[in-house]
Design a protein around this motif. Structure first.
Motif: not given
Lengths: 319, 344
Positions: A202-218
């Motif tokens: 699992i691409r842990v770093k990429r997924i975590k980064l995506t989650l933080f970006v989503l949190a910021g956008a929302v």
């Protein structure tokens, strides 16, 4: 898993209790359309931010900077509006800025390996500070009513406020992403055992980064909602909201250690907190009671599994 | 030289290196302090006059106190988010006690505030240690509960300086040998906590718990008891800080200390205490508080809009943890290297 299901059942039960008590004690006005509309308005931003934050916490991280991103987004709307931009360009810009804020969090956490708690306490101060730098202590309020209307009127023919429509749409998207996609399974896997997740490809770093970006956008979207709801862009909009959102998510049965929780539970948690607040306001109960109730509910939500576990082992020990 | 002594010397070399990195950390804050103070002093020489230095220390002392309690907790890989609320509750109850019972002796009134804080800390500690639940969630819950109780008890009332005994207000403004009493109290608390963490067995055990809770349990350290103690101490110190808050500001309502918890955690992290436990000193944490407070004052002196203050504090915190991380990575590499050669 069974504990979790039980907690969600308990939440729904509590919700019904609150709704019925409310209905009886207010002679039917609690569940009236008008009141539900205000209830919906009241929980709009918390419901929105709670969605991506659930995923972040399930992945074993935390983002305390969301309320500051909300404030920064609100301040930017006011500043750009004063600078003569049109709202059609401001709104996408603000969401992008929110995503960038999230990306900064995510990069610091994933690339430098810093604990998200410390990083987002830092960016909590940083983003709120930038909001203050951008707008100072002034307020911008001269937005066209065609926009502020979204924050104060329901969907035509119903009692559903627009922010709740938005929250429902996003909840479906996030629900599918978390519960019905390989992305969601990866999020649970990361939260349960990050090392294991990495070794299973699992691409842990990429997924975590995506989650933080989503949190910021929302969070930026929530900032837009907040600004139009009060038709006021201020740098201090939503101060302290991060704790309310985290409380709602944890109350919804998400484990702070990651790997456990569901979006359904979180939505029930948001509704429960919002419903209680609304009920107490209707009954002219002072808001300090609500503060205490919020805290107690949060404590019960974490103590309950631990106590049931203890009882479980006791029963096993004494056959 | 035998292989054994070679390994031993390399081992001490590594230890010396890690010690040096630790010291560099506190030195770093001192350098940062100098970088902030010196340009400000050049622009406005009055900034380093005794009176303004005193104000600097005075303003930082309450956050520094809370940072000491927080350090004890954070070192064990926990966190206490309720300190702001505990301070508020203790401040209001202390002020009310003095106002409603004008005959209250000074120390008894302050002691009352300390006991309030201790009771709050005990509740936190029992929930964390016995309930076996994460401290972040527990103290987030009690943050609300204590603040709610505070508001419920205050009922919108406010205690003014006119209703407080002069002895208490003097405590907030008078000084011994030119140093404000509040600052002296803070320094004493820092010194006691520093000696405890450095030289007492139970103090060292706090680091062991923070480094590796399971290993600490296996090594026979009473983890639950020590964790409970740290929360009680953090509450106690927050209670003391609440009483001193009354002495310092004179006017108290239920909102005293709202949002202070994040400032305190920021000070602790800037001061080099690892948020995941196991390392850091109270002196560092107190210096962190002083640095954050000094930056605020400098911005005022330099006539930079106060709006910048929060952004700068945030950026500082981020750079502090980033630098820490990079140092730790280098240290780990260096340690690996010494280990590698010793096996060769």
């Amino acid at each position: 898993m069974r504990n979790l299901l039980r907690w969600e059942t308990a939440l729904v039960f509590l919700l019904i209790v609150v709704a019925l008590t409310g209905q009886v004690s207010t002679d039917g006005s609690f569940l009236s359309g008008g009141n539900l509309f205000y209830l919906g308005l009241d929980i709009g931003e918390i419901a929105l931010i709670a969605l991506p934050l659930t995923l972040v916490i399930v992945a074993g991280e935390i983002d305390l900077s969301v309320a500051s991103v909300l404030g920064l987004s609100s301040a930017l709307i006011g500043w750009l509006w004063n600078a003569g931009w049109s709202l059609e360009t401001i709104l996408p810009t603000v969401i992008v800025v929110g995503a960038v804020c999230g990306a900064v969090n995510g990069l610091l956490v994933t690339r430098l390996g810093l604990p998200s708690l410390a990083v987002t306490i830092g960016t909590l101060a940083l983003y709120r500070g930038l909001a203050l730098v951008v707008l100072g202590d002034t307020a911008v309020a001269d937005f066209p009513s065609s926009y502020t209307e979204f924050g104060t009127t329901p969907l035509p023919g119903t009692n559903i406020p627009y922010p709740i429509v938005l929250a429902i749409v996003l909840a479906i998207l996030f629900g599918v992403a978390l519960h019905a996609s390989s992305f969601g399974r990866s999020v649970y896997a990361i939260g349960a055992n990050e090392e294991g997740a990495r070794f299973s490809g699992i691409r842990v770093k990429r997924i975590k980064l995506t989650l933080f970006v989503l949190a910021g956008a929302v969070a930026a979207i929530a900032g837009i909602v907040y600004t139009f709801r009060f038709s006021s862009a201020r740098a201090d909009n939503g101060v302290g909201l991060e704790l309310a959102v985290v409380a709602a998510v944890l109350l919804g049965g998400v484990s702070i250690f990651g790997g456990k929780g569901s979006l359904f539970g979180v939505l029930a948690g948001v509704l429960l907190l919002g419903g209680l607040r609304n009920l107490l306001i209707l009954q002219d109960t002072s808001t300090e009671v609500l503060t205490i109730v919020t805290g107690l509910l949060l404590l019960v939500s974490v103590l309950a599994p631990s106590i049931t576990r203890r009882f479980g082992t006791l029963r096993k020990a004494t056959p | 030289m035998t292989a054994a002594t070679a390994v031993a010397t390399r081992g001490t070399a590594a230890r010396r290196l890690s010690n040096r990195v630790g010291r560099v950390r506190e030195l770093g804050i001192v350098v940062a302090l100098a970088l902030v103070v010196i340009p400000t002093a050049i622009v406005n020489p009055r900034f380093i006059q005794p009176q303004s230095l005193r104000d600097l220390l005075l303003n930082a002392s309450i956050v520094a106190l809370l940072a000491v309690g927080q350090t004890l907790v954070v070192v064990t890989r926990n966190v206490d988010l309720s300190v702001g609320s505990v301070l508020g509750l203790s401040a209001f109850l202390t002020a009310q006690q003095f106002a409603d019972h004008p005959g209250t002796p000074l120390l008894a009134g302050i002691g009352f505030g300390v006991v309030v804080g201790l009771a709050c800390g005990l509740l936190n500690g029992l929930l964390v240690a016995l309930g076996n639940v994460p401290s972040l969630v527990v103290t987030l819950g009690t943050l609300y509960v204590f603040r709610g109780i505070d508001y419920a008890l205050a009922q919108g009332r406010q205690v003014n300086a006119a209703n407080l005994p002069d002895a208490l207000l003097d405590l907030g403004s008078s000084r011994i040998l030119g140093i404000p009493i509040l600052v002296l109290v803070t320094v004493v608390v820092i010194a006691v906590a520093a000696v405890y963490l450095r030289s007492y067995r139970s103090g060292r055990e706090l680091y062991a718990i923070g480094s590796n809770p399971e290993a600490a349990t296996l090594a026979g350290i009473p983890v639950a008891k020590r964790t409970l103690t740290t929360f009680v101490l953090s509450g106690l110190i927050a209670g003391l800080a609440g009483a001193l808050w009354v002495a310092r500001y004179g006017t108290v309502d239920a909102a005293a200390g709202t949002g202070l918890e994040l400032q305190v955690v920021a000070a602790v992290v800037v001061g080099g205490v690892a948020i995941f436990g196991g390392s850091g000193t109270v002196a560092g944490a107190a210096l962190g508080a002083l640095l954050l407070g000094t930056i605020t004052s400098c911005l005022v002196v330099l006539q930079i809009p106060a709006f910048w203050q929060q952004a700068i504090a945030g950026a500082l915190l981020l750079s502090a943890i980033t630098v820490d991380r990079l140092l730790a990575l280098r240290l780990a590499k260096a340690l690996r290297k010494t280990e590698g050669t010793s096996h060769a």
